[in-house]
Design a protein around this motif. Structure first.
Motif, PDB file in Angstrom:
ATOM      1  N   ASN A  27       0.830  -1.202   0.000  1.00  0.00           N
ATOM      2  CA  ASN A  27       0.000   0.000   0.000  1.00  0.00           C
ATOM      3  C   ASN A  27       0.863   1.250   0.000  1.00  0.00           C
ATOM      4  O   ASN A  27       0.575   2.219  -0.704  1.00  0.00           O
ATOM      5  CB  ASN A  27      -0.911   0.031   1.232  1.00  0.00           C
ATOM      6  CG  ASN A  27      -2.089  -0.924   1.089  1.00  0.00           C
ATOM      7  OD1 ASN A  27      -2.265  -1.552   0.054  1.00  0.00           O
ATOM      8  ND2 ASN A  27      -2.893  -1.025   2.126  1.00  0.00           N
ATOM      9  N   LEU A  28       1.945   1.215   0.786  1.00  0.00           N
ATOM     10  CA  LEU A  28       2.805   2.390   0.886  1.00  0.00           C
ATOM     11  C   LEU A  28       3.409   2.740  -0.472  1.00  0.00           C
ATOM     12  O   LEU A  28       3.503   3.914  -0.836  1.00  0.00           O
ATOM     13  CB  LEU A  28       3.906   2.161   1.928  1.00  0.00           C
ATOM     14  CG  LEU A  28       3.423   2.253   3.376  1.00  0.00           C
ATOM     15  CD1 LEU A  28       4.451   1.679   4.325  1.00  0.00           C
ATOM     16  CD2 LEU A  28       3.093   3.697   3.750  1.00  0.00           C
ATOM     17  N   SER A  29       3.811   1.712  -1.238  1.00  0.00           N
ATOM     18  CA  SER A  29       4.345   1.992  -2.575  1.00  0.00           C
ATOM     19  C   SER A  29       3.282   2.666  -3.438  1.00  0.00           C
ATOM     20  O   SER A  29       3.574   3.590  -4.196  1.00  0.00           O
ATOM     21  CB  SER A  29       4.794   0.697  -3.260  1.00  0.00           C
ATOM     22  OG  SER A  29       5.635  -0.015  -2.406  1.00  0.00           O
ATOM     23  N   GLN A  30       2.046   2.191  -3.290  1.00  0.00           N
ATOM     24  CA  GLN A  30       0.963   2.813  -4.070  1.00  0.00           C
ATOM     25  C   GLN A  30       0.730   4.252  -3.625  1.00  0.00           C
ATOM     26  O   GLN A  30       0.495   5.135  -4.453  1.00  0.00           O
ATOM     27  CB  GLN A  30      -0.331   2.014  -3.920  1.00  0.00           C
ATOM     28  CG  GLN A  30      -0.251   0.635  -4.541  1.00  0.00           C
ATOM     29  CD  GLN A  30      -1.623  -0.041  -4.544  1.00  0.00           C
ATOM     30  OE1 GLN A  30      -2.627   0.552  -4.775  1.00  0.00           O
ATOM     31  NE2 GLN A  30      -1.658  -1.311  -4.278  1.00  0.00           N
ATOM     32  N   PHE A  31       0.777   4.495  -2.317  1.00  0.00           N
ATOM     33  CA  PHE A  31       0.608   5.867  -1.807  1.00  0.00           C
ATOM     34  C   PHE A  31       1.681   6.778  -2.411  1.00  0.00           C
ATOM     35  O   PHE A  31       1.418   7.915  -2.788  1.00  0.00           O
ATOM     36  CB  PHE A  31       0.737   5.918  -0.279  1.00  0.00           C
ATOM     37  CG  PHE A  31      -0.330   5.162   0.483  1.00  0.00           C
ATOM     38  CD1 PHE A  31      -1.407   4.569  -0.164  1.00  0.00           C
ATOM     39  CD2 PHE A  31      -0.255   5.051   1.869  1.00  0.00           C
ATOM     40  CE1 PHE A  31      -2.378   3.866   0.545  1.00  0.00           C
ATOM     41  CE2 PHE A  31      -1.218   4.361   2.583  1.00  0.00           C
ATOM     42  CZ  PHE A  31      -2.277   3.762   1.924  1.00  0.00           C
ATOM     43  N   GLN A  32       2.898   6.221  -2.504  1.00  0.00           N
ATOM     44  CA  GLN A  32       4.024   6.981  -3.039  1.00  0.00           C
ATOM     45  C   GLN A  32       3.752   7.343  -4.499  1.00  0.00           C
ATOM     46  O   GLN A  32       3.901   8.499  -4.901  1.00  0.00           O
ATOM     47  CB  GLN A  32       5.304   6.135  -2.920  1.00  0.00           C
ATOM     48  CG  GLN A  32       6.537   6.766  -3.493  1.00  0.00           C
ATOM     49  CD  GLN A  32       7.022   7.946  -2.644  1.00  0.00           C
ATOM     50  OE1 GLN A  32       6.725   8.036  -1.463  1.00  0.00           O
ATOM     51  NE2 GLN A  32       7.722   8.863  -3.285  1.00  0.00           N
ATOM     52  N   THR A  33       3.313   6.338  -5.263  1.00  0.00           N
ATOM     53  CA  THR A  33       3.067   6.546  -6.689  1.00  0.00           C
ATOM     54  C   THR A  33       2.022   7.631  -6.934  1.00  0.00           C
ATOM     55  O   THR A  33       2.185   8.476  -7.804  1.00  0.00           O
ATOM     56  CB  THR A  33       2.581   5.234  -7.342  1.00  0.00           C
ATOM     57  OG1 THR A  33       3.399   4.183  -6.853  1.00  0.00           O
ATOM     58  CG2 THR A  33       2.641   5.308  -8.842  1.00  0.00           C
TER      59      THR A  33
END
Ligand code: B12
Lengths: 52, 809
Positions: free
Chosen positions: B466-472
């Protein structure tokens, strides 16, 4: 003094030690090594409560 | 005919020669501490004592109220009504607004009772049901002047609502006018609230007017409300003067503590004048003069009665002690001095902060923290109507969600409770929330911080994704992570680098609170991990050689079976109360002496346990069910190959890297040794418990919510313990029932390993397991993360080998 694990009810009794963690009889709870965890549920020191 | 009420022993006229008829108010958990404690510990004799004491002090009718959050009102009412009916001379007044309760208790009462009370708050539905009951059982009714708009404050409103009630009660439902006792409501004149200066006059005038316009009806009044917020010595005088005025106006019954009424003749002329000035609002300084006048007055009860403390301090104590009694009155007194928002920000929030600090130091246990939060919540709810708009703009806001595939609710909800009741704005968007939805909500609601929760290892991995998606997508909020499967190391090493804003591990709700405060101070940092930290041991049986000479057990059947007729008491008998009380419930001994802890147990923990147990058993909230089976198997390397009617299944297990190098597969015989037998089960408490806990959460009964959930957790384990023993006996590796100590310390032959625990960490094993045991037939299904729903369910593989014990890999 005996201590009880508040997560699973395991009782650490210095008279018995703890074979699963290679602790011989006679070691007080306060003297257990820092790496020690509950032999049954792996809870750490802060989950233990005095019994006697 | 003159209206009267009656007990088994005597009739009492509602219009006494010398009014008023005195109604004792103390048999009420919200009015008397002694009665509350007696009720909660089900000490019925102590409840009766409160009743008899009041009779001794002059009460002619006894009010009986048992409504208390978490208790079964009907059962308590039946119990006490029967007891009081046989033992009290005074007739009873059943204090309940629940038609269901009244329906049960009225037919039992061998006299003519009073029902307390009806009103028009809901527009009249309950009023109709209760009036029909009153008619059927010949009871009198107390009618409060409350309607959809709320409590009637002015004389005009009081009279209008009284008339509306009269029309329904007399004209429509056929009661006689003398069967009604109107309570036209009293509010304090002691708060300094400008709008309440004429509170006494409004009530007195209303009594006169209703008496004139609705001939025949009677009245009652909670007299002491008039002086709420003032010192006890002063209250006694003011109450007595007000009672006198009310009787002159036409009051025929009064709800009072008879021992606290002064004879009018005993009140000096000067005292009377000061009281009358205040009651009739004769000059602007009346309240100040009154307070000054009684500044020095001493009352014997000053010390025992906490009323003598400033109201601000009283509120702090209410929060700290988690005591909701009289909160409404206290807050109305405070509203005379402060703006509602100031009461929240300057009194309630600091008190909750203090609660958090006490908890942090180990001076306050979690259950009490939740009771404090309940006081906070209820205070805010009571203040809300007086706030112009809900001013959330300035507050720090947090989005909370449990990640996809995970139905775990309680950890996140506890965080919600703690943050909300420390004055933050929480948007709790529920369980099983996909990353896309979290992102959309975070943007839409413009929250300051995002908090993710999850129970499973799978959920921890999802948080990382999820954190990677938030970053993107460029989210800008810091993210707090919490839940059972997370560690400081995982968050610091695996999660934090995926996101540019701070990513913080929170071990509990208070760590979350601390993080929010750091965020506000501009000091929030990502969790750090120091290599030097101690590596924890991996406990394990120390045997070097596994015995291979054992025989497979004889099993009663091969395949799976369902069991649905399980005795709830039997399940309770396997309950691990130490883990429940100290662990799940948080009643830890900590710094307490052995004696103090024993006292806490007897006075608080055990009564709580009995109360919840009775509720669970009597209200049928538990539906324990089991599906279990025995199967042929062979051990092959690190795997177990199992034949079942849905085909051959393979279960793979990890092996310890270091000596003794254990692996669950080793406990079974291989093909060359002739194969073996293995057991499995899935047990569940059913889905009703989850519904019940949800209701408690929604009703802001935080304390009972956590307690019931904790009890459910340990009962699930008890059921597993029970079934494991049953299977050992069936396999002939145990003869009779063991002891609790033995269950905890694995003092039996064999072991049960839950999938997802360290010796068999792969929750994916639930897939083949479900094909073999068909848990859907007992209502258990899997989420995409292999979590079982309902949550109070557990699974295990049953190993019979004499050396099989728990171990970590
Ligand atoms: C109680 C418990 C159970 C109970 C109840 C489960 C439930 N849903 O509540 C029962 C006995 C039913 C159970 C069963 C199982 N369990 Co279990 N269980 C636990 C246990 C001991 C505590 C969980 C709990 O309820 N805690 C109480 C709540 C209030 O705490 P919490 O959720 O952690 O929340 C607090 C903090 O974490 C934090 N927090 C949480 N979220 C957030 C979010 C934010 C933003 C912040 C700031 C803070 C925060 O604040 C909260 C309040 O202080 C954990 C181990 C542990 N020590 O946590 C294992 C644990 C979760 N269980 C585990 C397993 C494996 C299972 C089973 C799969 C075993 C099995 N084979 O049957 C089943 C699965 C059940 C199912 N329905 O699918 C594993 C999961 C690991 C994994 N592989 O995924 C754990 C981690 C144990 C372990 N160490 O291995 N379990």
């Amino acid at each position: 003094m005996r201590y009880i694990c508040t997560c699973c009810g395991y009782i650490y009794d210095p008279d018995n030690g703890d074979e699963m963690n290679k602790i011989p009889p006679g070691v007080e709870f306060d003297d257990l090594p820092e790496s020690w965890v509950c032999p049954l549920c792996y809870a750490e020191f802060d989950k233990f409560d005095p019994l006697d | 005919m003159r209206a009267s009420v009656a007990s088994l022993y005597q009739a009492v006229e509602l219009h006494q020669e010398i009014p008023p008829l005195l109604i004792g108010e103390r048999c009420n958990p919200n009015g008397s501490k002694a009665f509350k404690e007696a009720l909660l510990s089900e000490d019925w004799d102590a409840c009766l004592k409160v009743a008899l004491d009041q009779e001794g002090r002059g009460a002619q009718v006894l009010d009986l109220c048992v409504a208390y959050a978490g208790r079964d009102e009907v059962a308590d009412m039946m119990k006490l009504a029967q007891l009081f009916a046989g033992s009290c001379k005074a007739p009873l007044m059943f204090d309940s607004t629940s038609p269901a309760t009244l329906e049960q208790v009225l037919p039992l009462y061998p006299g003519r009772a009073i029902i307390n009370s009806i009103n028009l708050e809901d527009g009249g539905a309950n009023l109709e049901r209760i009036c029909r009951l009153a008619k059927k059982y010949g009871a009198a009714v107390v009618a409060l002047t409350i309607n959809r708009e709320g409590m009637a404050l002015t004389c005009e409103q009081k009279v209008a609502v009284a008339k509306d009630i009269y029309t329904l009660v007399v004209d429509q439902y056929g009661l006689r006018p003398e069967d009604i006792l109107f309570d036209l409501l009293t509010f304090t004149v002691g708060s300094g609230d400008e709008t309440m200066r004429d509170a006494a006059t409004e009530t007195l005038n209303a009594i006169k007017q209703v008496k004139e316009e609705l001939p025949g009806v009677g009245f009652t009044l909670g007299v002491s409300n008039i002086s709420f917020g003032l010192r006890p010595a002063a209250r006694k005088v003011l109450n007595s003067v007000f009672l006198r005025l009310a009787v002159e106006a036409g009051l025929n019954t009064a709800i009072v503590d008879a021992a606290k009424v002064l004879p009018y003749a005993a009140i000096s002329e000067a005292d009377r004048e000061i009281c009358l000035d205040l009651l009739f609002n004769r000059h602007p300084e009346a309240l100040m003069t009154f307070i000054d006048h009684y500044e020095q007055a001493v009352d014997q009860e000053d010390n025992e009665d906490s009323d003598s403390l400033p109201v601000e301090e009283l509120l702090r104590q209410k929060v700290l002690s988690g005591d909701k009694d009289g909160l409404n009155d206290l807050l109305s007194a405070l509203r005379g001095r402060w703006q509602p928002l100031d009461i929240i920000n300057n009194l309630l929030v600091p008190a909750m902060r203090e609660v958090g600090e006490l908890f942090g130091r180990g001076d306050l246990l979690l259950p009490f923290v939740l009771q404090s939060a309940e006081v906070m919540k209820q205070s805010v709810t009571l203040l809300e109507p007086y706030m112009e708009k809900l001013d959330d703009d300035g507050k720090t806001s947090i989005l909370l969600a449990t990640v996809a595939g995970d139905v775990h609710d309680i950890g996140k909800n506890l965080v919600d409770i703690i943050l909300t009741n420390n004055g933050y704005k929480v948007h709790n968007i529920g369980i099983k929330v996909p990353a896309e939805e979290i992102i959309a909500k975070a943007k839409e609601l413009q929250v300051d911080v995002v908090g993710l929760s999850g129970l499973l290892v799978k959920s921890a991995l999802l948080m990382k994704d999820n954190l990677s998606q938030f970053q993107t997508v460029g989210l800008t909020q810091p993210v707090l992570l919490g839940g059972a499967a997370l560690t400081t190391k995982f968050v610091a090493v695996d999660c934090a680098p995926n996101y540019q804003e701070p990513v913080v591990y929170c071990a509990d709700a208070f760590a979350g609170l601390k993080a929010i405060r750091e965020f506000e101070a501009g000091k929030l940092l990502s969790t750090q991990w120091e290599e030097s930290s101690v590596t924890k041991n991996r406990p394990s049986p120390q045997q070097e050689v596994l015995d291979r000479s054992f025989e497979p057990p004889v099993v009663p059947f091969v395949g799976h079976r369902l069991v649905t007729d399980i005795d709830v008491e039997k399940v309770f008998s396997y309950l691990n109360t130490a883990a429940l009380f100290r662990g799940r419930w948080g009643y830890r001994r900590g710094k307490m002496s052995k004696e103090d802890y024993a006292e806490l147990n007897t006075n608080t923990v055990l009564p709580l346990f009995r109360r919840l147990k009775d509720q669970l058993v009597n209200e049928g909230w538990l539906q324990p069910k089991v599906t279990y089976g025995y199967f042929d198997c062979v051990s092959e390397g690190d795997s177990l190959l199992i034949s079942s009617d849905s085909g051959e299944k393979t279960f793979s297990f990890p092996r310890q890297e270091n000596a003794p190098g254990l692996c669950i597969a080793d406990y079974f015989r291989n093909g060359a040794e002739g194969g073996d037998k293995v057991g499995f089960f899935v047990v569940t408490l059913g889905k009703q418990l989850a519904e019940r806990t949800k209701q408690l959460y929604e009703a802001d009964s935080y304390h009972d919510y956590l307690m019931l959930h904790g009890l459910g957790v340990e009962l699930t384990d008890a059921l597993a313990e029970y079934w494991h023993e049953k299977m050992r006996i069936e396999m002939g590796i145990q003869q009779e029932r063991g002891s609790m100590d033995a269950y905890v310390a694995q003092g039996y032959q064999g072991s049960r390993y839950g999938f997802g625990y360290p010796a068999c960490p792969d929750l994916g094993a639930h897939e083949p397991l479900f094909e073999m045991l068909h848990p859907e037939e007992i209502g258990v299904v899997l989420t995409e993360s292999f979590e079982m729903v309902p949550e109070m369910s557990t699974s295990a593989i049953i190993v019979h080998h004499p050396q099989a014990k728990y171990f970590a890999v």
